[in-house]
Design a protein around this motif. Structure first.
Motif, PDB file in Angstrom:
ATOM      1  N   HIS A 110       0.905  -1.396  -0.254  1.00 48.45           N
ATOM      2  CA  HIS A 110       0.057  -0.081  -0.010  1.00 48.45           C
ATOM      3  C   HIS A 110       0.673   1.425   0.042  1.00 48.45           C
ATOM      4  O   HIS A 110       1.793   1.701   0.879  1.00 48.45           O
ATOM      5  N   VAL A 111       0.840   2.073  -1.217  1.00 47.09           N
ATOM      6  CA  VAL A 111       1.604   3.330  -1.020  1.00 47.09           C
ATOM      7  C   VAL A 111       0.640   4.406  -0.973  1.00 47.09           C
ATOM      8  O   VAL A 111      -0.275   4.636  -1.771  1.00 47.09           O
ATOM      9  N   HIS A 112       0.518   5.134   0.200  1.00 51.77           N
ATOM     10  CA  HIS A 112      -0.134   6.470   0.655  1.00 51.77           C
ATOM     11  C   HIS A 112       0.249   7.490  -0.382  1.00 51.77           C
ATOM     12  O   HIS A 112       1.479   7.781  -0.402  1.00 51.77           O
ATOM     13  N   GLY A 113      -1.097   8.239  -0.821  1.00 50.56           N
ATOM     14  CA  GLY A 113      -0.602   9.512  -1.409  1.00 50.56           C
ATOM     15  C   GLY A 113       0.008  10.420  -0.520  1.00 50.56           C
ATOM     16  O   GLY A 113      -0.316  10.719   0.647  1.00 50.56           O
ATOM     17  N   ASN A 114       1.000  11.081  -1.008  1.00 54.39           N
ATOM     18  CA  ASN A 114       1.650  12.128  -0.270  1.00 54.39           C
ATOM     19  C   ASN A 114       1.448  13.600  -0.401  1.00 54.39           C
ATOM     20  O   ASN A 114       2.054  14.197   0.048  1.00 54.39           O
ATOM     21  N   THR A 115       0.500  13.943  -1.407  1.00 56.55           N
ATOM     22  CA  THR A 115      -0.165  15.201  -1.428  1.00 56.55           C
ATOM     23  C   THR A 115      -1.450  15.200  -1.469  1.00 56.55           C
ATOM     24  O   THR A 115      -2.251  14.189  -1.585  1.00 56.55           O
ATOM     25  N   GLU A 145      -4.033  13.168  -3.988  1.00 53.85           N
ATOM     26  CA  GLU A 145      -3.521  12.143  -4.801  1.00 53.85           C
ATOM     27  C   GLU A 145      -3.860  10.828  -4.019  1.00 53.85           C
ATOM     28  O   GLU A 145      -3.810  10.552  -2.647  1.00 53.85           O
ATOM     29  N   ASP A 175      -4.217   6.799  -2.828  1.00 58.39           N
ATOM     30  CA  ASP A 175      -3.538   5.526  -2.362  1.00 58.39           C
ATOM     31  C   ASP A 175      -3.318   4.659  -3.611  1.00 58.39           C
ATOM     32  O   ASP A 175      -4.340   4.468  -4.289  1.00 58.39           O
ATOM     33  N   PRO A 228       8.851   5.789   2.338  1.00 56.00           N
ATOM     34  CA  PRO A 228       8.387   5.811   3.797  1.00 56.00           C
ATOM     35  C   PRO A 228       6.786   5.948   3.724  1.00 56.00           C
ATOM     36  O   PRO A 228       6.190   5.850   4.866  1.00 56.00           O
ATOM     37  N   ASP A 229       6.366   6.184   2.618  1.00 56.85           N
ATOM     38  CA  ASP A 229       4.812   6.285   2.574  1.00 56.85           C
ATOM     39  C   ASP A 229       4.338   4.891   2.075  1.00 56.85           C
ATOM     40  O   ASP A 229       2.942   4.817   2.064  1.00 56.85           O
ATOM     41  N   ALA A 230       4.902   3.863   2.324  1.00 57.08           N
ATOM     42  CA  ALA A 230       4.433   2.592   1.732  1.00 57.08           C
ATOM     43  C   ALA A 230       4.317   1.612   3.112  1.00 57.08           C
ATOM     44  O   ALA A 230       5.195   1.708   3.954  1.00 57.08           O
TER      45      ALA A 230
END
Length: 70
Positions: free
Chosen positions: A10-15, A18, A20, A53-55
């Motif tokens: 799972h990669v979270h949207g960082n803006t 955006e 996931d 780090p967003d995953a």
């Protein structure tokens, strides 16, 4: 970060705004379960991923339903 084939990434949207992204890890290329991973994302595309780090990795065991008691 460590993963196995069949786990989900799972990669979270960082803006703001955006979405996931999630997908199944279909190949682990790093030593000892480390990245990079080949991931088949839910939207159908497949890619080589070096997670940041967003995953988050969700293990297959964590997703299995608990057996019903009866």
């Amino acid at each position: 970060m460590q993963a196995k084939k069949g786990d989900r990434l799972h990669v979270h949207g960082n803006t703001v705004g955006e979405p996931d992204h999630s997908g199944e890890i279909i190949e682990v290329r790093g030593a000892g379960g480390g990245p990079p991973y080949v991931v088949r994302f839910d939207d159908g595309h497949t890619g080589l991923v070096f997670p940041g780090p967003d995953a988050v990795v969700e293990t297959r065991r964590a997703r299995q339903p608990h057996p019903q008691r009866g």
